[in-house]
Each structure stands twice: as structure tokens, then as C-alpha cells.
Design a protein around this motif. Structure first.
Motif, PDB file in Angstrom:
ATOM      1  N   SER A 118       0.833  -1.209   0.000  1.00 12.26           N
ATOM      2  CA  SER A 118       0.000   0.000   0.000  1.00 12.26           C
ATOM      3  C   SER A 118       0.862   1.252   0.000  1.00 12.26           C
ATOM      4  N   GLN A 119       1.951   1.233   0.759  1.00 13.83           N
ATOM      5  CA  GLN A 119       2.880   2.367   0.773  1.00 13.83           C
ATOM      6  C   GLN A 119       3.423   2.612  -0.631  1.00 13.83           C
ATOM      7  N   ALA A 136      -1.594  -0.886 -11.153  1.00 17.98           N
ATOM      8  CA  ALA A 136      -2.188  -2.229 -11.134  1.00 17.98           C
ATOM      9  C   ALA A 136      -1.430  -3.155 -12.079  1.00 17.98           C
ATOM     10  N   HIS A 137      -1.095  -2.652 -13.254  1.00 17.32           N
ATOM     11  CA  HIS A 137      -0.327  -3.446 -14.223  1.00 17.32           C
ATOM     12  C   HIS A 137       1.032  -3.854 -13.648  1.00 17.32           C
ATOM     13  N   MET A 146      -6.482  -2.458  -7.206  1.00 20.09           N
ATOM     14  CA  MET A 146      -5.501  -1.410  -6.898  1.00 20.09           C
ATOM     15  C   MET A 146      -6.205  -0.124  -6.474  1.00 20.09           C
ATOM     16  N   ALA A 147      -7.327   0.184  -7.109  1.00 24.63           N
ATOM     17  CA  ALA A 147      -8.082   1.384  -6.745  1.00 24.63           C
ATOM     18  C   ALA A 147      -8.546   1.293  -5.289  1.00 24.63           C
ATOM     19  N   GLN A 148      -9.018   0.120  -4.889  1.00 20.72           N
ATOM     20  CA  GLN A 148      -9.450  -0.074  -3.495  1.00 20.72           C
ATOM     21  C   GLN A 148      -8.267   0.049  -2.540  1.00 20.72           C
ATOM     22  N   ARG A 152      -8.091   2.853   0.360  1.00 24.28           N
ATOM     23  CA  ARG A 152      -7.928   2.504   1.788  1.00 24.28           C
ATOM     24  C   ARG A 152      -6.676   3.150   2.365  1.00 24.28           C
ATOM     25  N   ALA A 153      -5.603   3.196   1.582  1.00 28.97           N
ATOM     26  CA  ALA A 153      -4.352   3.818   2.054  1.00 28.97           C
ATOM     27  C   ALA A 153      -4.560   5.311   2.293  1.00 28.97           C
ATOM     28  N   ARG A 154      -5.264   5.957   1.384  1.00 24.94           N
ATOM     29  CA  ARG A 154      -5.557   7.388   1.568  1.00 24.94           C
ATOM     30  C   ARG A 154      -6.378   7.608   2.834  1.00 24.94           C
ATOM     31  N   ALA A 155      -7.373   6.764   3.033  1.00 24.09           N
ATOM     32  CA  ALA A 155      -8.229   6.913   4.209  1.00 24.09           C
ATOM     33  C   ALA A 155      -7.426   6.703   5.489  1.00 24.09           C
TER      34      ALA A 155
END
Length: 163
Positions: A118-119, A136-137, A146-148, A152-155
Motif C-alpha cells: 500500500s505504501q 495495477a499493471h 488497486m483502486a481499493q 484505503r491507504a488514503r483513508a
């Protein structure tokens, strides 16, 4: 006697009188002195071309007073601009607004509460400017996954969670 010397003598005679008048009216010796000097210069230039006015002392007092008031207005406007700029700056932040905060962003993206993948994904997105599809690629995962992960990392780091 040349005309310039007549004007010069008159200005020398009137200068202390005009300064005394401004100091009495406005109470600021240094600012009044500067304004009188500017008025004397203006008089020397103008009177040499147009002639001495009917009331030279009044002319000098008027011009010097206007210069003094203009200076005060200019100073007041400058202070207001500075106060407005200071009010727009976040409290406790003494940094210039054009500072490069990229390093701060890298540290935020590498927050220890995030997993290493995530980092890395958040850093590639926020600092590297890669798209979610490109990340993602590189991770060999679907774009939605990858979007999720990025969301989650941003949150977790205090971001808004929108991707």
C-alpha cells in the motif's frame, strides 16, 4: 541675480516654516521632514518652469501635507495586505507558500500503519504521478483491486478516500 537663486533662497527661508507647520499639525517629525523635502524638490522643479505661486508657503504646506497623507495611506494599505496574507497562512506554519512539500508527501505515503504494498502503490500514485491502471499493471492485479488499495491507504493516512 539669476532666477534659480531667487527660488533657492525662498525655499531655504520657507523650509523651516513649512516643517514647523507640519510637525505641529501631524506630530511626526521624521515623516513631516521627508514630506517637506519632497515638496521642496517639487517646488524647485515646478516653480523654475511655471513661476513662483502667489502664496509659496501655502503651496509648500499643501503639497507636503498631501505627500504625508499619501505616505500614510500607502503604509496602511501595505499593512492591510500583509495582514491579509498572514491570515491566509495556516496557523503555526511559517513556511513560504511555494515551499516544496514533496518530501512530506513521501513520508505520508510511507506511513508505518500502511502495508508495504500500500505504501508503494500510494507513493507511485501521489508522488510518481502514475495512474491507477499503470500501478495495477506493475503489481499484476486488477485495476479495481488497486483502486481499493489506494483508496484505503488514503483513508488511513487521512486522505479523503476518493480515487
Amino acid at each position: 541675480m539669476r532666477p534659480g537663486s531667487r527660488i533657492e533662497g525662498l525655499l531655504r527661508e520657507l523650509a523651516p516654516q513649512v516643517l514647523g507647520t507640519l510637525v505641529r499639525r501631524h506630530g511626526q517629525f521624521d515623516a513631516s521632514e521627508d514630506a517637506v523635502q519632497e515638496a521642496l524638490l517639487a517646488a524647485a522643479l515646478r516653480w523654475a518652469k511655471e513661476g513662483v505661486p502667489d502664496s509659496p508657503r501655502s503651496w509648500l504646506v499643501t503639497v507636503a501635507s498631501r505627500r504625508l497623507v499619501d505616505e500614510w495611506r500607502s503604509e496602511s494599505a501595505r499593512r492591510r495586505r500583509e495582514e491579509t496574507a498572514a491570515a491566509l497562512e495556516p496557523p503555526g506554519k511559517g513556511q513560504p507558500s511555494d515551499a516544496d512539500d514533496t518530501l512530506t508527501l513521501v513520508f505520508l505515503c510511507c506511513h508505518p500503519s500502511l502495508s508495504v504494498p500500500s505504501q508503494l502503490a500510494l507513493t507511485l500514485r501521489a508522488v510518481g504521478g502514475l495512474t491507477t491502471a499503470e500501478i495495477a499493471h506493475a503489481f499484476l492485479v486488477p485495476e479495481t483491486t488497486m483502486a481499493q488499495r489506494i483508496s484505503r491507504a488514503r483513508a488511513t493516512t487521512g486522505g479523503n478516500g476518493r480515487g
